[in-house]
Design a protein around this motif. Structure first.
Motif, PDB file in Angstrom:
ATOM      1  N   LEU A 112       0.677  -1.244  -0.131  1.00 51.09           N
ATOM      2  CA  LEU A 112      -0.430  -0.127  -0.020  1.00 51.09           C
ATOM      3  C   LEU A 112       0.637   1.515   0.255  1.00 51.09           C
ATOM      4  CD1 LEU A 112      -2.809  -0.915   2.603  1.00 51.09           C
ATOM      5  CD2 LEU A 112      -2.652  -0.875  -0.301  1.00 51.09           C
ATOM      6  N   VAL A 113       2.431   1.251   1.015  1.00 54.93           N
ATOM      7  CA  VAL A 113       2.898   2.500   0.761  1.00 54.93           C
ATOM      8  C   VAL A 113       3.287   2.595  -0.309  1.00 54.93           C
ATOM      9  CG1 VAL A 113       5.221   2.959   1.603  1.00 54.93           C
ATOM     10  CG2 VAL A 113       3.566   2.581   3.287  1.00 54.93           C
ATOM     11  N   ALA A 114       4.338   1.602  -1.352  1.00 55.62           N
ATOM     12  CA  ALA A 114       4.386   1.623  -2.186  1.00 55.62           C
ATOM     13  C   ALA A 114       3.419   2.774  -3.610  1.00 55.62           C
ATOM     14  CB  ALA A 114       4.843  -0.013  -3.383  1.00 55.62           C
ATOM     15  N   SER A 115       2.035   1.236  -3.509  1.00 50.48           N
ATOM     16  CA  SER A 115       1.454   1.731  -4.521  1.00 50.48           C
ATOM     17  C   SER A 115       0.337   3.480  -4.535  1.00 50.48           C
ATOM     18  CB  SER A 115       0.173   1.259  -4.439  1.00 50.48           C
ATOM     19  OG  SER A 115      -0.186   1.143  -3.503  1.00 50.48           O
ATOM     20  N   ALA A 116       0.798   3.765  -3.097  1.00 50.54           N
ATOM     21  CA  ALA A 116       0.711   4.985  -2.853  1.00 50.54           C
ATOM     22  C   ALA A 116       2.104   5.952  -3.153  1.00 50.54           C
ATOM     23  CB  ALA A 116       0.178   5.564  -1.386  1.00 50.54           C
TER      24      ALA A 116
ATOM     25  N   ALA B 203       1.527   6.421  -6.534  1.00 47.68           N
ATOM     26  CA  ALA B 203      -0.320   7.192  -7.025  1.00 47.68           C
ATOM     27  C   ALA B 203       0.428   8.731  -6.878  1.00 47.68           C
ATOM     28  CB  ALA B 203      -0.841   7.207  -6.169  1.00 47.68           C
ATOM     29  N   THR B 204       1.320   9.022  -5.857  1.00 45.02           N
ATOM     30  CA  THR B 204       2.031  10.114  -5.916  1.00 45.02           C
ATOM     31  C   THR B 204       2.660  10.772  -6.582  1.00 45.02           C
ATOM     32  OG1 THR B 204       1.462  10.026  -3.120  1.00 45.02           O
ATOM     33  CG2 THR B 204       2.769  12.389  -4.290  1.00 45.02           C
ATOM     34  N   ILE B 205       3.525  10.556  -6.987  1.00 43.89           N
ATOM     35  CA  ILE B 205       4.647  10.586  -8.145  1.00 43.89           C
ATOM     36  C   ILE B 205       3.436  11.367  -9.200  1.00 43.89           C
ATOM     37  CG2 ILE B 205       6.413  10.521  -9.617  1.00 43.89           C
ATOM     38  CD1 ILE B 205       7.907   8.177  -6.733  1.00 43.89           C
TER      39      ILE B 205
END
Length: 94
Positions: A46-50, A53-55
């Protein structure tokens, strides 16, 4: 702090009952995996996907104006929702 709570609550509510949460629950329900491993692995995902998404959102902001980006995101949700409804309402075997 208000911005943090807004983002946290929005994402938290959006994730409730999501496929990701259901998959995590299924992995935890299987007896052959340590629960801490399921928690750490799903949290890292979830941290990696967030982060991704932020980038992507930050880069998209450079090329697309805010209101247009919101319209595109909203239209994407509508398309995904329509697809889910369409597949759920299709007659079995069709």
């Amino acid at each position: 702090m208000a911005a943090f709570l807004t983002v946290f609550l929005s994402v938290f509510i959006a994730e409730l009952g999501d496929k990701t949460q259901l998959a995590t629950a299924l992995f935890a329900a299987e007896g052959n995996r340590p629960k801490w491993l399921v928690f750490v692995a799903s949290s890292a995902a979830l941290v990696a996907s967030a982060g991704l998404a932020t980038i992507v959102g930050s880069v998209a902001r450079e090329f697309i104006e805010g209101p247009v980006l919101k319209i595109v995101a909203g239209a994407g949700f509508v398309v995904i929702g329509a697809f889910i409804l369409w597949t759920a309402l299709k007659p079995a075997g069709a």
